[in-house]
Design a protein around this motif. Structure first.
Motif, PDB file in Angstrom:
ATOM      1  N   TRP A 274       3.972 119.493 -95.761  1.00 39.33           N
ATOM      2  CA  TRP A 274       2.569 119.585 -95.357  1.00 39.33           C
ATOM      3  C   TRP A 274       2.186 118.309 -94.624  1.00 39.33           C
ATOM      4  O   TRP A 274       2.498 117.204 -95.073  1.00 39.33           O
TER       5      TRP A 274
ATOM      6  N   PHE B 112       1.764 123.473-106.878  1.00 39.80           N
ATOM      7  CA  PHE B 112       2.917 122.674-106.455  1.00 39.80           C
ATOM      8  C   PHE B 112       2.953 121.333-107.174  1.00 39.80           C
ATOM      9  O   PHE B 112       1.907 120.789-107.541  1.00 39.80           O
ATOM     10  N   ASP B 113       4.160 120.791-107.316  1.00 39.45           N
ATOM     11  CA  ASP B 113       4.317 119.377-107.635  1.00 39.45           C
ATOM     12  C   ASP B 113       4.254 118.661-106.293  1.00 39.45           C
ATOM     13  O   ASP B 113       4.952 119.048-105.348  1.00 39.45           O
ATOM     14  N   ILE B 114       3.431 117.641-106.203  1.00 40.21           N
ATOM     15  CA  ILE B 114       3.160 116.976-104.932  1.00 40.21           C
ATOM     16  C   ILE B 114       3.783 115.588-104.917  1.00 40.21           C
ATOM     17  O   ILE B 114       3.591 114.797-105.838  1.00 40.21           O
TER      18      ILE B 114
ATOM     19  N   CYS C 252       5.963 119.301-101.136  1.00 41.42           N
ATOM     20  CA  CYS C 252       5.441 120.128-102.223  1.00 41.42           C
ATOM     21  C   CYS C 252       6.521 121.077-102.716  1.00 41.42           C
ATOM     22  O   CYS C 252       7.104 121.814-101.923  1.00 41.42           O
TER      23      CYS C 252
ATOM     24  N   ALA D 166      -3.976 121.950-104.762  1.00 48.41           N
ATOM     25  CA  ALA D 166      -2.548 121.971-104.439  1.00 48.41           C
ATOM     26  C   ALA D 166      -1.702 121.772-105.683  1.00 48.41           C
ATOM     27  O   ALA D 166      -0.676 122.436-105.872  1.00 48.41           O
ATOM     28  N   GLU D 167      -2.138 120.869-106.572  1.00 52.97           N
ATOM     29  CA  GLU D 167      -1.372 120.561-107.776  1.00 52.97           C
ATOM     30  C   GLU D 167      -1.377 121.705-108.791  1.00 52.97           C
ATOM     31  O   GLU D 167      -0.586 121.695-109.721  1.00 52.97           O
TER      32      GLU D 167
ATOM     33  N   LEU E  37       2.993 115.404 -97.116  1.00 47.15           N
ATOM     34  CA  LEU E  37       3.254 115.747 -98.509  1.00 47.15           C
ATOM     35  C   LEU E  37       4.518 116.599 -98.597  1.00 47.15           C
ATOM     36  O   LEU E  37       4.761 117.437 -97.738  1.00 47.15           O
TER      37      LEU E  37
ATOM     38  N   TRP F 239      -3.817 127.482-100.654  1.00 45.24           N
ATOM     39  CA  TRP F 239      -2.668 127.026-101.418  1.00 45.24           C
ATOM     40  C   TRP F 239      -1.951 128.191-102.116  1.00 45.24           C
ATOM     41  O   TRP F 239      -0.727 128.183-102.227  1.00 45.24           O
TER      42      TRP F 239
ATOM     43  N   HIS G 240       1.885 129.088-101.497  1.00 46.77           N
ATOM     44  CA  HIS G 240       2.770 129.248-102.651  1.00 46.77           C
ATOM     45  C   HIS G 240       3.524 130.577-102.588  1.00 46.77           C
ATOM     46  O   HIS G 240       4.717 130.642-102.908  1.00 46.77           O
TER      47      HIS G 240
END
Length: 110
Positions: A54, A88-90, A107, A84-85, A105, A39, A43
């Motif tokens: 994703w 990223f905002d998921i 992201c 992931a969070e 997803l 991740w 990013h």
């Protein structure tokens, strides 16, 4: 195209407005067994105002994900999304059309 062994080689290609991670995450995880590294790498390649799309399995109904979990563990939906969070905002779009046990997803970088 550049051939690399993703999960063992972390080549930096630059930042992009749209990054696609389609049906590959579980293969990379099987190589490196580190959600945070994957991740973080994704990013690094997603522009601040960009988006990462994703798609992949979020559990072990997929044979590659199952083999990774059987050999090293840790391939669960909760483990994947927790890391992931951090980056990223998921937004969960929903199941993939071709395989209901895969999710899509959207992201956006934090």
């Amino acid at each position: 195209f550049e051939r690399i062994n993703l999960g063992k080689e972390w080549t930096q290609f630059g930042e992009f407005d749209v990054v696609l991670c389609m049906s590959m995450y579980h293969h990379v995880y099987a190589q490196c067994v580190d959600h945070k590294a994957i991740w973080f790498w994704l990013h690094l390649h997603t522009a601040k105002d960009g988006v990462l799309l994703w798609e992949g399995p979020l559990d072990t109904r997929d044979s590659v994900a199952r083999r990774a979990t059987d050999s090293v563990g840790g391939y669960t939906r909760d483990a994947i999304l927790k890391v992931a969070e951090h980056f990223f905002d998921i937004e969960v779009i929903g199941p993939a059309l071709h395989e209901p046990y895969r999710e899509v997803l959207r992201c956006t970088p934090r």
